[in-house]
Design an enzyme around this catalytic site. Sequence first.
Site, PDB file in Angstrom:
ATOM      1  N   HIS A  82       0.828  -1.208   0.000  1.00 39.66           N
ATOM      2  CA  HIS A  82       0.000   0.000   0.000  1.00 39.66           C
ATOM      3  C   HIS A  82       0.865   1.262   0.000  1.00 39.66           C
ATOM      4  CE1 HIS A  82      -3.136   2.861   1.067  1.00 39.66           C
ATOM      5  NE2 HIS A  82      -4.031   1.906   0.929  1.00 39.66           N
ATOM      6  N   GLY A 161       4.665  21.340  11.440  1.00 39.88           N
ATOM      7  CA  GLY A 161       5.842  20.550  11.769  1.00 39.88           C
ATOM      8  C   GLY A 161       7.072  21.019  11.018  1.00 39.88           C
ATOM      9  N   PRO A 162       8.184  20.350  11.247  1.00 35.97           N
ATOM     10  CA  PRO A 162       9.459  20.795  10.673  1.00 35.97           C
ATOM     11  C   PRO A 162       9.575  20.481   9.183  1.00 35.97           C
ATOM     12  CG  PRO A 162       9.758  18.735  11.856  1.00 35.97           C
ATOM     13  CD  PRO A 162       8.339  19.156  12.114  1.00 35.97           C
ATOM     14  N   PHE A 165      13.432  16.080   7.160  1.00 34.29           N
ATOM     15  CA  PHE A 165      13.085  14.675   6.988  1.00 34.29           C
ATOM     16  C   PHE A 165      13.214  13.928   8.312  1.00 34.29           C
ATOM     17  CE2 PHE A 165      14.621  10.325   5.519  1.00 34.29           C
ATOM     18  CZ  PHE A 165      13.341   9.858   5.257  1.00 34.29           C
ATOM     19  N   GLY A 170       8.770   9.401   9.167  1.00 33.56           N
ATOM     20  CA  GLY A 170       8.244   9.887   7.899  1.00 33.56           C
ATOM     21  C   GLY A 170       7.379  11.116   8.085  1.00 33.56           C
TER      22      GLY A 170
END
Length: 605
Positions: A82, A161-162, A165, A170
């Site tokens: 998926h 959020g930042p 990565f 994730g």
Amino acid sequence: MSGLVECVPNFSEGRDRKVIDAIAVAITSVEGAEVLDIDMGGETNRTVVTFVAPPDVVGDAAFAGVARAAELIDMRAHAGAHPRMGSTDVLPFVPVSGVSMDDCVAIAHTTGERIGSELGIPIWFYEEAARSPEFRNLARVRAGEYEGLVERLGGGAPDAGPAEFNARSGATAIGAREFLIAWNINLNTRDRAYANELAYELRERGRWKRSGSPDAFYYKGDIVHFADGEFPCGNCDFAGVDFDALAAHHAERHGGDLAAEYRARGLDPRALVGKPVYKDGRFTNLKGIGWEIPEYGCAQLSFNVTNFRTTPLHEVFDAACEEARKRGIRVTGSEIVGLVPWEVLRQAAVHYLRRMGKSPGLPVPDLAAAAIQSLGLRDVADFNPASKVLGMPKQEGELVNRVTYDFVDEVSRDSPAPGGGSVAALAGALGAALGTMVANLSATKGTQAVNYDALAGIAERGQALKDRLVAGVDDDTSAFDGVIAAMRMPKDSDEQRATRVAALEAGYRAATAVPLATVGQCRDALSVCGEMALLMDAGMASDVGSGALLAHAGARAAGYNVRINLKEIPDETFCTETSAALEALLGECDALAAAVETAVEATLR
């Protein structure tokens, strides 16, 4: 804060039950949160958790689940069939009751900001919570998946959020949407290309237009592209000299905003030269791809139905069967992932029963069985409606769930309830049931083909009436409980006596309202029998007559309960108005009963 919100987080772990159990424990550690379903998929390595909670705590419960998933799931080691981009891949909030879509959007934004700041996970908002039109579609949000996050974050900041990565967790897509049904249609092949062929034909996004296909498999043709001065329509042979001409044709001939459709596919309507032409899919509010599930030994069309009211599952299922037949493929069944609203199964049952000339006026368990069998919901996995269906009607009263002998025994005991009101409701329910039975039996007779629609409608109304009257068996006893409780109140002081008198009047008012409603429902049951008296075959006259007698008896018995309770209520205006309403209803009942008796007697002579 009252109300209920459903939350359906999808976690990127479908093989380790301990991990999922730990996440579920974290969710339910927030008071008021209840996990309804956990659906694990080994091949997809993904689990869909469904929980509900009041709107003031649902965000806290979701945060707890996401935080635990971030601890336990490492995306660097994840693989599955998926599409996914994070340990918590998607986190949608769905209004269930007493909550608006705007409320869910606010919850999504607040929760997303918190996850982004406290857990360091990049967040994009989608569907109704999207902060930019291009990200309304989840497929656009998830484009590139986990592996593409480094490049994506380098090109711009997420919604929350930042802009860095997070290799372990994730990113997460957080949304607000209507009820989404995750649903797979099973094929008698393991070929993923064949599954994609069908999914692309049906889904809203559609597929590339092709030409020169050598057989029924459209994907084997050559892809058609836009060119300078040539803008072909994806749905017919028209070609415009520019996009404006094509868009005007599309709006007039096929409907819809073509520019918006191409933007939703990630394409600029003003820069289409050299790009593939898209053919529209058959359904709106349907997202889908094809895949193979080795554990089932078959390929599936994997769909998300985002609005089952505009895109009913049974219509998609029938279309899938039709498209499969064109290609020599057979649909063998389907699979619900997570939960499904009762209305979906009810719609499907009515559709298939009517199509086979059967009456849809059946009890809820029979409707559920018809839908489950027609959609093949047990083809590759078990489907238990008790745990998979949200809002499936059921009778939960203590009295109605007793066997007949136990109920009769309970009536005979030395307690005032259950009494005449409960018995009246049961008599009315039996009357409605007999009228419904005759309608259902008649609907399948060839001699009654011309009356099928009328008979099916009568059966559906009768079934609903029966259910309401059955509920009245317990409602009447529960209503009188208030009178009994008031009688037991202290009466030593003037204040206590005044409180007791007020409570008694309130109790008797409630105890009056329930049997009055029963009279009205018995009147409607008599109406069902009256309609059947005009359509019945002679051999069913005794059933129709018996049903009318029972419904009439129920109405008269419930009327006695109204009258005796009115004697205890000092409000003369209330008593006068209620008595007038009762007499009017009983007059209608008498007339209906007399008409049925005349018809039945004429048949029996």
